[in-house]
Design a protein around this motif. Structure first.
Motif, mmCIF file in Angstrom:
data_model
loop_
_atom_site.group_PDB
_atom_site.id
_atom_site.type_symbol
_atom_site.label_atom_id
_atom_site.label_comp_id
_atom_site.label_asym_id
_atom_site.label_seq_id
_atom_site.Cartn_x
_atom_site.Cartn_y
_atom_site.Cartn_z
ATOM 1 N N GLY A 42 0.571 -1.229 -0.119
ATOM 2 C CA GLY A 42 -0.186 -0.167 -0.104
ATOM 3 C C GLY A 42 0.901 1.211 -0.031
ATOM 4 N N ASP A 43 2.165 1.136 -0.446
ATOM 5 C CA ASP A 43 2.993 2.203 -0.486
ATOM 6 C C ASP A 43 3.430 2.561 -1.711
ATOM 7 O OD1 ASP A 43 4.670 4.354 0.453
ATOM 8 O OD2 ASP A 43 6.059 2.851 1.567
ATOM 9 N N VAL A 44 3.580 3.999 -2.228
ATOM 10 C CA VAL A 44 3.968 4.488 -3.270
ATOM 11 C C VAL A 44 5.225 4.090 -3.756
ATOM 12 C CG1 VAL A 44 2.255 6.395 -3.075
ATOM 13 C CG2 VAL A 44 4.676 6.558 -2.501
ATOM 14 N N THR A 45 5.525 4.098 -5.191
ATOM 15 C CA THR A 45 7.018 4.008 -5.725
ATOM 16 C C THR A 45 7.440 5.107 -6.598
ATOM 17 O OG1 THR A 45 5.986 2.959 -7.484
ATOM 18 C CG2 THR A 45 6.803 1.416 -5.784
ATOM 19 N N LEU A 46 6.682 6.028 -7.029
ATOM 20 C CA LEU A 46 7.123 7.112 -7.599
ATOM 21 C C LEU A 46 7.984 8.064 -6.739
ATOM 22 C CD1 LEU A 46 4.434 7.590 -10.453
ATOM 23 C CD2 LEU A 46 6.445 6.782 -10.883
ATOM 24 N N PRO A 47 8.988 8.821 -6.945
ATOM 25 C CA PRO A 47 9.595 9.840 -6.097
ATOM 26 C C PRO A 47 8.452 10.986 -6.106
ATOM 27 C CG PRO A 47 10.460 9.795 -8.294
ATOM 28 C CD PRO A 47 9.661 8.646 -8.323
ATOM 29 N N LEU A 48 9.078 11.953 -5.275
ATOM 30 C CA LEU A 48 8.169 13.033 -4.826
ATOM 31 C C LEU A 48 8.202 13.946 -6.205
ATOM 32 C CD1 LEU A 48 9.757 14.222 -1.499
ATOM 33 C CD2 LEU A 48 7.288 13.251 -1.819
ATOM 34 N N PRO A 49 7.116 14.618 -6.054
ATOM 35 C CA PRO A 49 7.008 15.564 -7.104
ATOM 36 C C PRO A 49 8.085 16.738 -6.990
ATOM 37 C CG PRO A 49 4.622 15.457 -6.256
ATOM 38 C CD PRO A 49 5.848 14.523 -5.403
ATOM 39 N N LYS A 50 8.622 17.151 -8.301
ATOM 40 C CA LYS A 50 9.816 18.111 -8.075
ATOM 41 C C LYS A 50 9.504 19.367 -7.613
ATOM 42 C CE LYS A 50 12.535 16.641 -12.208
ATOM 43 N NZ LYS A 50 11.414 15.401 -12.447
ATOM 44 N N ALA A 51 8.046 19.783 -7.774
ATOM 45 C CA ALA A 51 7.861 20.996 -7.097
ATOM 46 C C ALA A 51 7.879 20.973 -5.355
ATOM 47 C CB ALA A 51 6.345 21.361 -7.244
ATOM 48 N N LEU A 383 -5.362 -6.638 -5.014
ATOM 49 C CA LEU A 383 -3.946 -6.211 -5.555
ATOM 50 C C LEU A 383 -3.841 -4.652 -5.681
ATOM 51 C CD1 LEU A 383 -3.850 -8.639 -8.543
ATOM 52 C CD2 LEU A 383 -2.625 -8.932 -6.374
ATOM 53 N N THR A 384 -2.494 -4.127 -5.598
ATOM 54 C CA THR A 384 -2.414 -2.715 -5.525
ATOM 55 C C THR A 384 -1.683 -2.354 -6.873
ATOM 56 O OG1 THR A 384 -0.240 -2.324 -4.626
ATOM 57 C CG2 THR A 384 -2.026 -3.066 -3.029
ATOM 58 N N SER A 385 -1.987 -0.841 -7.135
ATOM 59 C CA SER A 385 -1.431 -0.363 -8.461
ATOM 60 C C SER A 385 -0.215 0.452 -8.301
ATOM 61 C CB SER A 385 -2.370 0.537 -9.072
ATOM 62 O OG SER A 385 -2.772 1.502 -8.382
ATOM 63 N N PHE A 386 0.588 0.231 -6.983
ATOM 64 C CA PHE A 386 1.707 1.150 -6.489
ATOM 65 C C PHE A 386 2.874 0.569 -7.054
ATOM 66 C CE2 PHE A 386 -1.585 2.741 -3.277
ATOM 67 C CZ PHE A 386 -1.502 3.961 -3.490
ATOM 68 N N ASN A 387 3.067 -0.434 -7.752
ATOM 69 C CA ASN A 387 4.406 -1.138 -8.370
ATOM 70 C C ASN A 387 4.661 -0.271 -9.731
ATOM 71 O OD1 ASN A 387 6.720 -2.377 -8.402
ATOM 72 N ND2 ASN A 387 5.818 -4.180 -7.507
ATOM 73 N N THR A 388 5.642 -0.586 -10.134
ATOM 74 C CA THR A 388 6.041 0.196 -11.486
ATOM 75 C C THR A 388 5.186 -0.383 -12.706
ATOM 76 O OG1 THR A 388 7.673 -1.571 -11.877
ATOM 77 C CG2 THR A 388 8.373 0.249 -10.683
ATOM 78 N N HIS A 389 5.176 0.220 -13.751
ATOM 79 C CA HIS A 389 4.509 -0.379 -14.804
ATOM 80 C C HIS A 389 5.289 -1.768 -15.299
ATOM 81 C CE1 HIS A 389 2.064 3.109 -15.707
ATOM 82 N NE2 HIS A 389 2.829 3.772 -16.676
ATOM 83 N N GLU A 390 6.205 -1.954 -15.169
ATOM 84 C CA GLU A 390 7.088 -2.954 -15.640
ATOM 85 C C GLU A 390 6.677 -4.041 -14.754
ATOM 86 O OE1 GLU A 390 8.585 0.064 -15.180
ATOM 87 O OE2 GLU A 390 8.579 0.465 -17.191
ATOM 88 N N LYS A 391 6.633 -4.016 -13.763
ATOM 89 C CA LYS A 391 6.559 -4.965 -12.892
ATOM 90 C C LYS A 391 4.966 -5.299 -12.857
ATOM 91 C CE LYS A 391 10.297 -5.367 -9.928
ATOM 92 N NZ LYS A 391 11.269 -6.335 -10.154
ATOM 93 N N THR A 392 3.987 -4.432 -12.752
ATOM 94 C CA THR A 392 2.766 -4.799 -12.937
ATOM 95 C C THR A 392 2.305 -5.472 -14.127
ATOM 96 O OG1 THR A 392 2.558 -2.672 -11.755
ATOM 97 C CG2 THR A 392 0.336 -3.530 -12.733
#
Ligand code: PLP
Length: 405
Positions: A42-51, A383-392
């Motif tokens: 249930g944790d995110v994988t993308l890094p923080l927004p640059k802003a 199932l969660t959508s928080f993994n990468t595109h490739e792994k998903t």
């Protein structure tokens, strides 16, 4: 001699994620070459927004200079953030909320578990079943939930949410006082429409109950008829407290920033719950760091909003891949449209845990057994959508190969 809080002795172990980890590790040890993909997280994988990163750096520089250094932050949040939240998350949706009704905090988990302090232990708690476990466990720890018997707490009213009722709880038949609702829902992944939520608001106003509305996944809503805040519903400000978080919206799970809205119009037994929460927070909370609040403010900047939308779109694409793959493989699939969570019915009447083992063994994919979220989650799986595109994609290709036909 000191006596410990006996309610903790009644608590079952935190079985779900510990058991998921235990079984995954055991499988890994027995099959060291298996490339295991985690779709349970249930944790995110993308890094923080640059802003947000830029805002944090700037704020850190300010903290390093005598003329701009700041000590303790205000207990309820800096005005700049409360006003940005109010404008963007409430006024824009026509919700009658003012900045001083917003309490900035370090997380929706801490707020949803602490809110019970405002209410008598005699109150009856109602939760959806399956449910985010924090609501139940926090009430059990303070002694409001009764005894744990055969997998259920004796004083908690469970509202089953299954495919038979489209995962929408029915209004309780017996009197209840504190009603926890989480929409878009974790774990079942479905959103609630304004019309449906209006029934709850009317119920609470009629009976004097309070709705504790967890809207941590609001940013995932795609349907126009679903409210982005409960205060879009007429009358909600006299019966509801809302919890929101930057965790899933902006990837703040490791940064920690959230907020809770307690309207001034929310009064029970002649007591303002806004005044109680103010009192509670000013005693127990020393605010959220300046650097973090500047990062949260940046979420509402033009570039912050663009990045956040792109992140959510990334996870939504994963959710679509999961949904489509599961359907192709012949599963009954729910959620995943207005939420990062996809909920599926296990095949052939398998129990949630038996399906966990089967999926791990046949596909090397880890998910979360629905029964871990409550008795009515038995026979379902998350199932969660928080993994990468490739792994998903890879995970779903394996599932389609293993289960189709
Ligand atoms: N509420 C729900 C329904 C969640 O699923 C989660 C995290 O998974 C949280 C709250 C926790 O949010 P936070 O990271 O702000 O503590």
């Amino acid at each position: 001699m000191v006596k410990v809080n006996e309610n903790f002795a009644k608590m079952p172990g935190s079985y779900l994620f510990a058991e998921v980890r235990r079984r995954t590790n055991a499988y890994r040890a027995a099959h060291p070459d298996a490339d295991i993909i985690l779709l349970g997280i249930g944790d995110v994988t993308l890094p923080l927004p640059k802003a947000c990163v830029e805002a944090m750096k700037k704020a850190a520089d300010e903290m390093g200079k005598a003329e701009t250094f700041r000590g303790y932050p205000p207990e309820f949040g800096y005005d700049f953030l409360r006003e940005a939240i109010c404008e963007n998350d409430y006024k824009k949706h026509g919700a009658p909320i003012e900045a001083d009704e917003i309490f900035v905090s370090d997380g929706a988990k801490s707020d949803t578990s602490s809110i019970g302090e405002l209410f008598s232990l005699d109150n009856v708690v109602a939760v959806c079943d399956p449910v985010y476990p924090v609501y139940v466990d926090s009430n059990a720890m303070c002694g409001r939930a009764g005894d744990y018997i055969d997998g259920k707490w004796s004083r908690v009213v469970y509202m089953p949410c299954t495919k038979e009722n489209n995962f929408m709880p029915a209004l309780p038949e017996q009197p209840v006082d504190m009603i926890y609702l989480c929409f878009p829902n974790n774990p079942a992944g479905v959103g609630m429409t304004k019309a449906e939520l209006k029934k709850w608001v009317d119920y609470a106003n009629r009976t004097g109950a309070v709705i504790l509305y967890d809207s941590a996944y609001e940013f995932f809503i795609t349907h126009d008829d679903m409210p982005h805040t409960i205060y879009e519903i007429e009358g909600a400000e006299t019966c509801a407290i809302e919890f929101r978080s930057f965790s899933k919206t902006a990837g703040f799970t490791g940064v920690r920033c959230a907020y809770t809205v307690v309207p001034k119009a929310l009064v029970r037994e002649g007591v303002s719950l806004h005044a109680l929460w103010s009192r509670r927070q000013s005693t127990k909370m020393n605010g959220v760091s300046y650097v973090v609040q500047r990062a949260a403010e940046a979420v509402y900047s033009e570039s912050g909003q663009a990045e956040v939308k792109a992140h959510i779109a990334y996870y939504q694409e994963n959710a679509a891949v999961i949904r489509e793959g599961l359907e192709k493989a012949g599963f009954e699939v729910f959620g995943g449209i207005d939420s990062p969570y996809v909920w599926l019915k296990t095949p052939d009447g398998l129990s949630s845990w038996n399906f966990f083992d089967l999926l791990l063994d046949r596909c090397h994919v880890v998910g979360t057994p629905g029964s871990g979220f409550g008795a009515s989650g038995e026979g379902y799986f998350r199932l969660t959508s928080f993994n990468t595109h490739e792994k998903t994609r890879e995970a779903l290709e394996r599932i389609v190969r293993a289960f189709r036909g």
